[in-house]
Design an enzyme around this catalytic site. Structure first.
Site, short mmCIF file in Angstrom:
data_model
loop_
_atom_site.label_atom_id
_atom_site.label_comp_id
_atom_site.label_asym_id
_atom_site.label_seq_id
_atom_site.Cartn_x
_atom_site.Cartn_y
_atom_site.Cartn_z
N LYS A 1 0.85 -1.21 -0.04
CA LYS A 1 -0.21 -0.01 0.14
C LYS A 1 0.84 1.49 -0.16
O LYS A 1 0.62 2.06 -0.78
CB LYS A 1 -1.04 0.10 1.21
CG LYS A 1 -2.04 -1.17 1.03
CD LYS A 1 -2.85 -1.40 2.29
CE LYS A 1 -3.96 -2.38 1.88
NZ LYS A 1 -4.60 -2.88 3.33
N GLN B 1 -4.62 -1.57 9.54
CA GLN B 1 -4.79 -3.05 8.98
C GLN B 1 -5.23 -4.07 9.65
O GLN B 1 -4.69 -4.22 11.07
CB GLN B 1 -3.00 -3.36 8.72
CG GLN B 1 -3.10 -4.70 7.97
CD GLN B 1 -3.40 -4.63 6.44
OE1 GLN B 1 -3.28 -3.63 5.99
NE2 GLN B 1 -3.98 -5.73 6.13
N ASP C 1 -11.16 3.05 4.36
CA ASP C 1 -11.51 1.64 3.89
C ASP C 1 -13.16 1.46 3.85
O ASP C 1 -13.53 0.44 3.33
CB ASP C 1 -11.24 0.95 5.23
CG ASP C 1 -9.96 0.02 4.68
OD1 ASP C 1 -9.74 -0.24 3.61
OD2 ASP C 1 -9.21 -0.29 5.73
#
Ligand SMILES: NC(=O)C1=CN([C@@H]2O[C@H](COP(=O)(O)OP(=O)(O)OC[C@H]3O[C@@H](n4cnc5c(N)ncnc54)[C@H](OP(=O)(O)O)[C@@H]3O)[C@@H](O)[C@H]2O)C=CC1
Ligand SMILES: NC(=O)C1=CN([C@@H]2O[C@H](COP(=O)(O)OP(=O)(O)OC[C@H]3O[C@@H](n4cnc5c(N)ncnc54)[C@H](OP(=O)(O)O)[C@@H]3O)[C@@H](O)[C@H]2O)C=CC1
Lengths: 298, 298
Positions: free
Chosen positions: B57, B101, B124
């Site tokens: 990422k 994460q 997200d």
């Protein structure tokens, strides 16, 4: 021939209201009078229908021992004034549920006002965070919208199995169709949502064990579309002209009752089906809000 | 015989990443260097796979001109420490997206930590308020979950019509199936969600113009279940033993590719389908977050 079993929403709602009253009485006496669920209703403007709804809600609160608070503002009130009222009730420990009667006057931002209600007092279940939690696995909303909650309660109290069944919800509004689909899916139905852009809606309805009709189109779902023996929840309330009635109209649902009753296994009438459940669920949500506040030590 | 057209996720993702880079370059030069989208990635623990994802990422951010921030905490960190980091990034105007994460170590409350992320930095799209707004008509979430967003983007960039079509989503997780169904419904598909408690899943899949498979079961959807000419988006990533491979396994999707490619009209391969889109959408969300912050005058 065979006729579907009627799901008597009026009787089921009366039973639930009795249960709510009993639970409030019990908790009140257990706490030496400390437990007093409170609902605040905010009404803006002078719409006759809204005034009637608000009056009915307050009366229902009285009947089961919920304290009702109310603020009536004129049509000319500003958005800021309504937000002030909401904030006041958010901060008031005697208030466990806040309801802003819709529709609001056109000059107000409905989204802004509804989102200002504390999610812990959002007894209508309209806050996006409550809708999001309802949609999500492993999350629990503080409150579930009253009409869809009442629809599913009718199925459950009528012994209709939901898990593993196929369900079609006709309509995808924020306050009825969408949360109804979420509730049925949560109970492990396989859910299809039909809406105004669906081609050939009967194709989906024909396969459904459970049909929830909430499209706002009078007598939209025909008996010929139904799977024999299915359960039908008719959320619709539509006034259609009827010269034989004193008022000049009669109320019909979103299902063509006369044909559907010959095919379905269970069906709600209109009126007397989902309608009475909406207020019963509002009372239940207010009670739940008061119990949750008590658990939080408020 | 006929074979489905492959939807090349790798190529489409590369195109999108190029578009993102171009837009950032343009906005940066228009603002005299003031426009600098920033993504903060919080990693807790030492899982090898999570470390790889985070590295990828950050590398992707670099490639398109997004500034990446990172905080790595040990497995032994407390929930409170993670919340502190989230709060710090919430308050930091250089950060437009925050990503924690997953999975988090077992002793942490994932819901609490994810909900602590400002919804305006929730790139997200996991916050219940963003999910709720995605479900609701007339509301707009700040961000949409990356994998489902990427799945729908693949359909749109491949010219697959969604409106008026029937779609089946296999899976109802918070991060893939549920938001994918919402996105398809928003685009006026008639959506059925199939899950582990669905009896006879092929009955629904057989009728679908669009199938999104996200059930985490290797090669679950068979070609024989598909409607000829349908579009298939295979979200699944499953490792299955394969002695002929150096690594001892190969990756397969939730669709049985070899049979499906003979029936579908369009299909994504695994790997190289949805996979590359997830990071592209994360970059796109971060860019959108930075643009929204700029519009708010931050
Ligand atoms: N019993 C009770 O207490 C309550 C009853 N109601 C009643 O329930 C019904 C639905 O209410 P509400 O959800 O607020 O209504 P809305 O008008 O907000 O939503 C109607 C929904 O039905 C869909 N629809 C409209 N026409 C068709 C069609 N021809 N075929 C398929 N779908 C269609 C619309 O689709 P699209 O999204 O594509 O426009 C929309 O999603 C109404 O009859 C209302 O009076 C409502 C609230 C409480
Ligand atoms: N390409 C990418 O970037 C990403 C790929 N993935 C992949 O996508 C897939 C789904 O991921 P995720 O949503 O996180 O998985 P989850 O395990 O969280 O959810 C799986 C869903 O599939 C349903 N399901 C399980 N078994 C069956 C079955 N036999 N029939 C029908 N439905 C079933 C489950 O139903 P129930 O709810 O009843 O348990 C559940 O809703 C996985 O293969 C994953 O590796 C995931 C994220 C990103």
């Amino acid at each position: 021939g065979d006729r579907a079993q009627l799901i008597d929403g009026k009787a089921i709602a009366a039973t639930i209201r009795g249960e709510i009253k009993d639970e409030i009485d019990r908790l009140r006496s257990e706490t030496g009078g400390e437990f007093n669920p409170g609902l605040a209703v905010v009404l803006v403007g002078e719409r006759k229908d809204s005034q009637t709804y608000v009056r009915n809600k307050k009366k229902a609160c009285d009947d089961c021992g919920i304290v009702s608070f109310g603020t009536d503002l004129p049509d000319t009130a500003t958005e800021e004034e309504v937000l002030e009222v909401v904030k006041k009730y958010n901060a008031d420990p005697k208030v466990h549920g806040i309801l802003v009667q819709l529709p609001l006057p056109a000059h107000m931002d409905e989204e802004k006002i509804l989102t200002a209600i504390s999610i812990q007092k959002d007894v209508d279940g309209f806050h996006p965070e409550n809708i999001g939690k309802l949609a999500m696995r492993g999350r629990k909303p503080d409150f579930v919208c009253c009409t869809p909650k009442g629809s599913v309660e009718l199925l459950e109290r009528s012994g209709v199995e939901i898990s593993g069944k196929s369900a079609v919800v006709v309509g995808r509004s924020n306050i009825v169709g969408t949360p109804a689909a979420m509730l049925l899916q949560e109970r492990n139905a396989t859910v299809t949502v039909v809406h105004s852009r669906t081609k050939d809606p009967e194709r989906y309805i024909r396969e459904a064990d459970i049909v929830v009709a909430a499209c706002g189109v009078a007598e939209f779902v025909k008996g010929e579309w139904l799977k024999p023996g299915c359960a039908v929840i008719d959320v619709g309330i539509n006034a259609v002209d009827d010269a034989t009635k004193k008022r000049g109209y009669r109320l019909v649902g979103d299902v063509h009752f006369d044909s559907a009753v010959k095919v379905a296994g269970q069906i709600t009438p209109v009126p007397g089906g989902v309608g009475p459940m909406t207020i019963a669920m509002l009372l239940q949500n207010t009670l739940e809000g008061a119990k949750a506040a008590r658990e939080r030590g408020e």
